[in-house]
Design a protein around this motif. Sequence first.
Motif, mmCIF file in Angstrom:
data_model
loop_
_atom_site.group_PDB
_atom_site.id
_atom_site.type_symbol
_atom_site.label_atom_id
_atom_site.label_comp_id
_atom_site.label_asym_id
_atom_site.label_seq_id
_atom_site.Cartn_x
_atom_site.Cartn_y
_atom_site.Cartn_z
ATOM 1 N N CYS A 49 0.830 -1.203 0.000
ATOM 2 C CA CYS A 49 0.000 0.000 0.000
ATOM 3 C C CYS A 49 0.856 1.241 0.000
ATOM 4 O O CYS A 49 2.041 1.208 0.376
ATOM 5 C CB CYS A 49 -0.944 0.017 1.203
ATOM 6 S SG CYS A 49 -0.135 0.322 2.786
ATOM 7 N N ALA A 52 0.288 5.191 1.428
ATOM 8 C CA ALA A 52 -0.597 6.032 2.237
ATOM 9 C C ALA A 52 0.091 7.355 2.518
ATOM 10 O O ALA A 52 1.312 7.470 2.390
ATOM 11 C CB ALA A 52 -0.967 5.340 3.545
ATOM 12 N N PHE A 81 -5.226 5.830 2.756
ATOM 13 C CA PHE A 81 -4.724 5.014 1.659
ATOM 14 C C PHE A 81 -4.797 5.785 0.340
ATOM 15 O O PHE A 81 -5.787 6.439 0.040
ATOM 16 C CB PHE A 81 -5.548 3.731 1.521
ATOM 17 C CG PHE A 81 -5.283 2.725 2.605
ATOM 18 C CD1 PHE A 81 -4.044 2.135 2.734
ATOM 19 C CD2 PHE A 81 -6.287 2.359 3.495
ATOM 20 C CE1 PHE A 81 -3.795 1.199 3.725
ATOM 21 C CE2 PHE A 81 -6.054 1.428 4.491
ATOM 22 C CZ PHE A 81 -4.795 0.854 4.613
ATOM 23 N N HIS A 94 -3.201 3.945 -2.476
ATOM 24 C CA HIS A 94 -3.175 2.820 -3.422
ATOM 25 C C HIS A 94 -2.975 1.534 -2.621
ATOM 26 O O HIS A 94 -2.139 1.478 -1.725
ATOM 27 C CB HIS A 94 -2.028 3.016 -4.416
ATOM 28 C CG HIS A 94 -2.091 2.098 -5.596
ATOM 29 N ND1 HIS A 94 -3.254 1.513 -6.039
ATOM 30 C CD2 HIS A 94 -1.107 1.648 -6.432
ATOM 31 C CE1 HIS A 94 -3.003 0.763 -7.092
ATOM 32 N NE2 HIS A 94 -1.700 0.817 -7.337
ATOM 33 N N ILE A 95 -3.749 0.514 -2.932
ATOM 34 C CA ILE A 95 -3.591 -0.787 -2.301
ATOM 35 C C ILE A 95 -3.694 -1.855 -3.378
ATOM 36 O O ILE A 95 -4.291 -1.639 -4.433
ATOM 37 C CB ILE A 95 -4.667 -1.040 -1.206
ATOM 38 C CG1 ILE A 95 -6.074 -0.933 -1.810
ATOM 39 C CG2 ILE A 95 -4.501 -0.082 -0.035
ATOM 40 C CD1 ILE A 95 -7.177 -1.282 -0.817
ATOM 41 N N ASN A 96 -3.090 -3.015 -3.118
ATOM 42 C CA ASN A 96 -3.183 -4.084 -4.110
ATOM 43 C C ASN A 96 -4.266 -5.087 -3.730
ATOM 44 O O ASN A 96 -4.894 -5.003 -2.665
ATOM 45 C CB ASN A 96 -1.824 -4.768 -4.290
ATOM 46 C CG ASN A 96 -1.408 -5.558 -3.054
ATOM 47 O OD1 ASN A 96 -1.887 -5.284 -1.961
ATOM 48 N ND2 ASN A 96 -0.502 -6.505 -3.228
ATOM 49 N N TRP A 152 -4.939 -7.197 -0.270
ATOM 50 C CA TRP A 152 -5.705 -6.696 0.875
ATOM 51 C C TRP A 152 -7.118 -7.280 0.876
ATOM 52 O O TRP A 152 -7.628 -7.669 1.927
ATOM 53 C CB TRP A 152 -5.774 -5.165 0.822
ATOM 54 C CG TRP A 152 -4.507 -4.492 1.239
ATOM 55 C CD1 TRP A 152 -3.381 -4.323 0.496
ATOM 56 C CD2 TRP A 152 -4.236 -3.905 2.515
ATOM 57 N NE1 TRP A 152 -2.426 -3.674 1.217
ATOM 58 C CE2 TRP A 152 -2.922 -3.394 2.460
ATOM 59 C CE3 TRP A 152 -4.969 -3.763 3.681
ATOM 60 C CZ2 TRP A 152 -2.334 -2.747 3.546
ATOM 61 C CZ3 TRP A 152 -4.393 -3.114 4.759
ATOM 62 C CH2 TRP A 152 -3.081 -2.621 4.692
ATOM 63 N N HIS A 156 -12.511 -3.176 -2.340
ATOM 64 C CA HIS A 156 -11.574 -2.061 -2.519
ATOM 65 C C HIS A 156 -12.129 -0.763 -1.945
ATOM 66 O O HIS A 156 -11.407 0.001 -1.273
ATOM 67 C CB HIS A 156 -11.255 -1.909 -4.009
ATOM 68 C CG HIS A 156 -10.218 -0.867 -4.300
ATOM 69 N ND1 HIS A 156 -10.528 0.455 -4.529
ATOM 70 C CD2 HIS A 156 -8.864 -0.953 -4.392
ATOM 71 C CE1 HIS A 156 -9.427 1.138 -4.749
ATOM 72 N NE2 HIS A 156 -8.396 0.309 -4.673
ATOM 73 N N LEU A 165 -4.755 3.747 7.764
ATOM 74 C CA LEU A 165 -3.785 2.667 7.895
ATOM 75 C C LEU A 165 -3.892 1.920 9.222
ATOM 76 O O LEU A 165 -3.751 0.694 9.273
ATOM 77 C CB LEU A 165 -2.362 3.238 7.739
ATOM 78 C CG LEU A 165 -1.220 2.236 7.602
ATOM 79 C CD1 LEU A 165 -1.426 1.351 6.391
ATOM 80 C CD2 LEU A 165 0.115 2.966 7.491
#
Length: 582
Positions: free
Chosen positions: A261, A263, A269, A271-273, A276, A284, A292
Motif C-alpha cells: 500500500c 498512504a 490510503f 493505493h492498495i493491491n 488486501w 476495494h 492505515l
Amino acid sequence: MSDPLIKRLRNPPVSHAIVVLVSAVIAFTANIYCIIIGVTTVSPHLFYIPIILAAFFFPRRGIFTAVEISSVYFLIVAVFRGSDYGTIISAAAQCVVFIVIAAIMSYLSNRINDRETALRHAKEEWERTFDAVPDLIALIDTHHRIFRVNRAMAESLGLSPHEVIGKRCYEIVHRTHAPPAFCPHALLLKDGMEHSSEIHEDHLGGDFMVTSSPLRNANGRLIGSVHVARDITVRKLAEEALREKTEELDRFFSVNLDLLCIADTDGNFHHINAAWESTLGYNHEELMAYRLLDLVHPDDLQKTLDAVAGLAERKEVTSVVNRYRCRDDSYRWIEWRMYPYGNLIYAAARDITDRIQAELAFVQANKKLNILSSITRHDILNKITALYAYLDLTRDMCTNPAQRKHIDKQIGTVEALQRQIEFTRYYQDIGVKAPEWQDIATVFSKAVSQIPLEGVTVRVDGGGYQIYADPLIEKVFYNLVENSLRHGGRVTSIQLATQKTAAGLLIIYRDNGNGIPVESKENLFQRGYGSHTGFGLFLSREILAITDILITENGEPGKGARFEIIIPHGGYRKVDHGVRVS
C-alpha cells in the motif's frame, strides 16, 4: 519620407558629395551673375540646396559646409558690391540663416541616423533571436503560404529559408495536397482563435507540440498565423517509458501475495493491491475508506504507534507485528515494513497468521513434551535411586572381592546414567524459544555468576556488541567456564574478548589452564565425547548452529584452552558497554 527611401538616399556617399558640389557650383555661378546684373534678393536662396543636402548627407560636416559656403558668398558680395552697405548687411544676415538652417538640418539628420541605427540593431537582434530559437517557427498567410521561417524550421525541412518562402506549409511539411484535419492553422483560419495539437510527423522525424497563434495587421484583420512547433520526441519517449514502467509495476503490485500500500502521513490510503481484499475480506472501496491504523487490534494499537514513531523522523520501520481486523471481525496476524518518502508512506505487510499459529502450536507441543520429559525423567531418577540403593546394599552384603568389583562398575554406570539424565534438564529448551538480540558481556557475566570462582580473575570485553542467538547461549558460556574449572587444572584467569574480522565478529574465550590435548581436539564437539556427561560441547555447538554461529578450539596444549566463536555478518550489532573485570 519612408525609411527605405532615406536609406537609399544616403548611399553611396561619393555620389552625395558630387551632388553637393555640383549644386554649390550652380548656386555660386547663379549668384555671381545676379550680383553683376544687380539682382541680390532671390539668388541667395539657391544656397539652401547644397547646404541642406550637405547637412542631410553629411550631418557631422553640415555646419562646416554651411560656414564655408557662407564665407565664400559673403566675400563675393563684398568684392562686387562693397560700397553697398545694405547689400553687405543683407548678405551677412543671409549667411547667419544658412548656418542656422545647416545646424537644424544636421541635428534632424543625426536624429534620423540614430533612429535608423536603433531600428537596424533591433531588427538584427530580432532576427538573431528568431533564428536562435530551437522551436520550428513559420509565419503563414491565409492561403497556407509561408512568408517567413527561422533557421530551425528550414533545417528540419532540409531547405534554406529562401527556398521555403512562398511554399504551402502542408506540401512541404506533411507532403499532402491539402491541410490535414488536425492542422492548427486551418482551425485558426475558421475561428480566429489560437489552436494547439500534438502531432507525430515522420518527415520531421518525431513528435511535436504545434501551436498556431493569430497574426493580425494594424487594423486587426487576420493575415495569417505564427506557427510554432516544439520537438517533444524526448518527452514522449520518456512518457512512454514511464507508462510501460508504471504498467509493469502495477502488474507486479497486483500479483504480489503480500499486502502492498501507499498512504499519506495521515494514514489515508492512496493505493492498495488486491492482496488486501483476499486477505481481509473487504472490497476495494471499503478498504480505501479506512486509514492505515484503523483496523489494528486495540491491544496492539499503542505498541504499533510506538513502533512506527520513527516514520516522523523519516526512518524505515521494520518488523512491526500486529493483529488486523477482517471483514468477519476475526483478526489476522500481520508483519509490517514501512518506509517514508516525502509526504507518503510505502508499506509492505505479510500475513503471518499461519506461522504464528504454527509457532503457538509448536510452543504448546514443546510444553507438553517438556512436561512429559520432566515426569519421565523424575520417574527414571526415582527408579535409578532405588536401583542405586539396592546395588549399594548388595555391595555391602557381598564378601567376594571379584563380585564387589563388578558391583562397583554397575554403580558407576548407574551414576553416569543419573548425571546424563539430570543434564538433559538444562538443555530441554533448545530451539523452543525464538532467537533474540543479547548483549555478549551481560550474558557471559550472568553465566559466570552461577559458578564459584574463588581465586579466578574473569575479564569480559564484549566490545559493545549484541549477537542474535538462541536464549540458551548462556548455557554455552556456562559450559565453557565449567569445563575450564573442571578439566583445566589450576585455572586462575578467564578472558572473553571480541574482534571484527572479514568473516564476521569473532568472540574469543580463553583460560590459562592445561589446555586441550591434540588428540582430543578432533572429537571435542562429538556427542558423548568427554570424561563427564559427554554432551556439553556437543549441545553448545548445536545451540550456536541455530543462528549459523560456528565454534572451534585452537588453543595450544599446556598454554590454556582457546575457543573461537564466529558470528556471521548480520548476526551482530554495536551497542555501548565497557570492559568488565571480576
